[in-house]
Design a protein around this motif. Structure first.
Motif, PDB file in Angstrom:
ATOM      1  N   GLY A  17     -19.183 -37.682 120.983  1.00 53.23           N
ATOM      2  CA  GLY A  17     -20.226 -37.525 121.979  1.00 53.23           C
ATOM      3  C   GLY A  17     -21.509 -38.262 121.656  1.00 53.23           C
ATOM      4  O   GLY A  17     -22.540 -38.007 122.280  1.00 53.23           O
ATOM      5  N   LEU A  78     -24.050 -35.869 123.219  1.00 53.59           N
ATOM      6  CA  LEU A  78     -23.611 -34.926 124.243  1.00 53.59           C
ATOM      7  C   LEU A  78     -23.112 -33.649 123.582  1.00 53.59           C
ATOM      8  O   LEU A  78     -22.425 -33.708 122.557  1.00 53.59           O
ATOM      9  CB  LEU A  78     -22.482 -35.541 125.082  1.00 53.59           C
ATOM     10  N   ILE A  80     -20.670 -31.709 123.678  1.00 53.48           N
ATOM     11  CA  ILE A  80     -19.315 -31.590 124.220  1.00 53.48           C
ATOM     12  C   ILE A  80     -18.593 -30.339 123.714  1.00 53.48           C
ATOM     13  O   ILE A  80     -17.632 -29.887 124.330  1.00 53.48           O
ATOM     14  CB  ILE A  80     -18.478 -32.854 123.889  1.00 53.48           C
ATOM     15  N   ASP A  81     -19.050 -29.774 122.605  1.00 53.79           N
ATOM     16  CA  ASP A  81     -18.385 -28.579 122.076  1.00 53.79           C
ATOM     17  C   ASP A  81     -18.817 -27.305 122.805  1.00 53.79           C
ATOM     18  O   ASP A  81     -18.092 -26.297 122.774  1.00 53.79           O
ATOM     19  CB  ASP A  81     -18.675 -28.423 120.585  1.00 53.79           C
ATOM     20  N   ALA A  86     -20.967 -31.596 129.840  1.00 51.96           N
ATOM     21  CA  ALA A  86     -21.123 -32.703 128.893  1.00 51.96           C
ATOM     22  C   ALA A  86     -19.797 -33.402 128.662  1.00 51.96           C
ATOM     23  O   ALA A  86     -19.733 -34.637 128.552  1.00 51.96           O
ATOM     24  CB  ALA A  86     -21.699 -32.186 127.586  1.00 51.96           C
ATOM     25  N   ARG A  87     -18.718 -32.615 128.593  1.00 48.91           N
ATOM     26  CA  ARG A  87     -17.397 -33.240 128.412  1.00 48.91           C
ATOM     27  C   ARG A  87     -17.012 -34.054 129.645  1.00 48.91           C
ATOM     28  O   ARG A  87     -16.384 -35.119 129.536  1.00 48.91           O
ATOM     29  CB  ARG A  87     -16.357 -32.144 128.146  1.00 48.91           C
ATOM     30  N   GLN A  90     -18.942 -37.285 129.453  1.00 50.86           N
ATOM     31  CA  GLN A  90     -18.310 -38.146 128.444  1.00 50.86           C
ATOM     32  C   GLN A  90     -17.122 -38.896 129.034  1.00 50.86           C
ATOM     33  O   GLN A  90     -16.958 -40.108 128.825  1.00 50.86           O
ATOM     34  CB  GLN A  90     -17.872 -37.290 127.256  1.00 50.86           C
TER      35      GLN A  90
END
Length: 520
Positions: A17, A78, A80-81, A86-87, A90
């Motif tokens: 990310g 980002l 992402i987790d 955010a994912r 991405q």
């Protein structure tokens, strides 16, 4: 002609990310002519990463922001987790569907140019990932509509798009955001969210989600001369030159609900809206007539005759005076008070006209219309001493079956109190209570509608009507409109609000009704 510059940033993102880019290239003008000089950007250590300048879509953090020869270079990651959006971003960057960066800032110092400004000092608020960096005007509108107080012309919130490609590579060992930095960003975002959620300007029941309602509230509070030009455009102007501004849809719908409480005839009659000064309906008086004839005998001619029913809307108006002190009090529910005031005044007058209106400057009332058959009680000022229910049973069977099966009983509460005491030969009450909440009481299987403007039982009165209310038509020409007058009572510190509407009504099918008269 304005030149539109469009530079797409070939953004790339690593599986972890990590993302970087040039948020603004120094030395070149944007599409409105603004130039940001090197050294003008006062940026904090970290900034939130948003998607399309939406404060509700925080997708990451920018933890490295610095000015270089190429421009304002930013690096971030980002979340992402932790953030599903955010994912998604991405994936969109990887697929080249998202290709730009855009900054949001407040100008603190600038000088005019032939076109645009030269900005020498600004405060950077956020940096967004955007899909296509070619519409900064739309992004500016989005930023300014966050509900906060508007800055001065020198401090206008701006959004500028990327105008140079960035380095597509991102280092695999990019620095990770520590816990302290994350807590600082979370605190900053909480403050932004709290400020955006504060109520601004007008207060009404429920959230204001559309520009028409917000503009109408500000119009009532401040007047058209003191609201923003975009709010004036949001106001709906009535067709009639003297009518003023129309209430927004939510206001008008709530008024109809209150009118139904005061005037239940609207819930049963046929209600239509028209756009002409009047409306004409043809009504058949007689039809063709068939006769039996021999095989070669002469046939008898027959024809049809018609008449016309002309319905004209009439004006209903009132006004309310409100002090400037109340208008300036943000905690005062101005819209709710005006709504209640206007609805009660309109409903009482309108409801009486629908029942007893003469048609002269007002609608024709259903009890005053010609052509409706009547049945007498048989007693000069009351009902028969024995078997009074027989009168109502006779009424029920005096109109056609189709209309009787769709009919309703109309009477006021005093008359209903008398009728509720009547029983059949087995001691059962004729009026039955509803078996479900909100349903009406029934008489001989048909609903009973309480209408306060009906006559009480008395000599030569008409206390009860039975019939299919679709035979009574209500026409609405102009809905509720308001006109704000801040001048007439300015010496008293008051503002006058005028309200008006145009409505008409008449019986179109008198054969669908039967009314009861207290007479021998």
């Amino acid at each position: 002609m304005t030149t539109r510059l469009e530079f797409k940033a070939d953004l790339t993102v690593t599986p972890e990310g990590l993302i970087e880019g040039i948020a603004w290239p120094f030395g070149s003008a944007d599409r409105v002519g603004d130039v940001i000089e090197k050294g003008a950007i006062a940026a904090p250590v970290t900034l939130p990463m948003l998607f399309a300048h939406d404060q509700g879509q925080v997708i990451g953090v920018w933890d490295q922001i610095e000015e270089t020869d190429a421009g304002l270079t930013v690096k971030g990651r980002l979340l992402i987790d932790d953030v599903a959006r955010a994912r998604e971003v991405q994936a969109m960057i990887s697929a080249k569907a998202v290709s730009g960066l855009s900054i949001g800032f407040v100008t603190t110092k600038s000088t005019p140019r032939a076109k645009g400004r030269t900005i020498t000092a600004l405060s950077l608020h956020e940096i967004s990932v955007v899909a296509v960096p070619c519409h900064p005007g739309a992004q500016i509108t989005s930023l300014k509509s966050d509900g906060t107080a508007k800055p001065t012309e020198e401090q206008n919130m701006n959004t500028e798009t990327i105008e140079d490609p960035i380095n597509p590579s991102a280092p695999a060992n990019a620095p990770q955001m520590d816990t302290k930095a994350f807590d600082e960003i979370k605190s900053r975002l909480d403050k932004i969210e709290a400020k955006a959620n504060r109520p601004q300007g007008v207060h009404i029941t429920g959230p204001v989600t559309d520009p028409e309602t917000k503009a109408f509230g500000n119009f009532l509070r401040r007047g058209v001369e003191r609201i923003a030009p975009e709010e004036v455009k949001a106001l709906t102007v009535a067709n009639d030159a003297s009518a003023g501004y129309l209430a927004p849809q939510e206001f008008g719908s709530e008024l109809i609900k209150l009118l139904t409480e005061f005037s239940p005839i609207r819930s049963y009659a046929k209600v239509i809206s028209i756009s002409a000064p009047s409306i004409v309906y043809p009504r058949r008086v007689t039809g063709t007539s068939a006769t039996w004839v021999a095989e070669i005998a002469s046939r008898t001619a027959s024809g049809m005759t018609f008449e016309q029913v002309t319905m004209t809307p009439h004006e209903l108006a009132t006004f309310t005076d409100v002090s400037n002190a109340l208008l300036e009090d943000n905690a005062y529910n101005l819209e709710g008070e005006l709504l209640s005031d206007f609805a009660e005044s309109f409903a009482r007058t309108e409801g009486l006209a629908f029942v007893k209106g003469t048609g002269a400057g007002q609608p024709f009332g259903i009890m005053a219309a010609s052509g409706i058959a009547e049945l007498k009680t048989g007693v000069a000022a009351n009902f028969p001493a024995s078997n009074p229910a027989d009168v109502l049973i006779a009424m029920y069977h005096m109109i056609a079956t189709t209309y009787a099966q769709s009919g309703v009983w109309i009477m006021n509460r005093n008359t209903l109190a008398i009728v509720r005491q009547w029983k059949d030969g087995n001691g059962r009450y004729l009026v039955l209570d509803p078996i479900t909440a909100g349903a009406p009481s029934t008489l001989l299987g048909r609903p009973v509608v309480e209408m306060p403007d009906m006559d009480d039982v008395g000599a030569d009165t008409y206390p009860i009507l039975f019939g299919d209310m679709q035979g009574y038509r209500i026409i609405d020409r102009v809905g509720l409109t308001t006109l704000r007058d801040p001048y007439s009572l300015a010496v008293n510190g008051q503002v006058r609000f005028h309200a008006r509407k145009r409505v008409g009504a008449d019986v179109t099918h008198p054969d669908r009704f039967i009314k009861l008269k207290c007479a021998a």
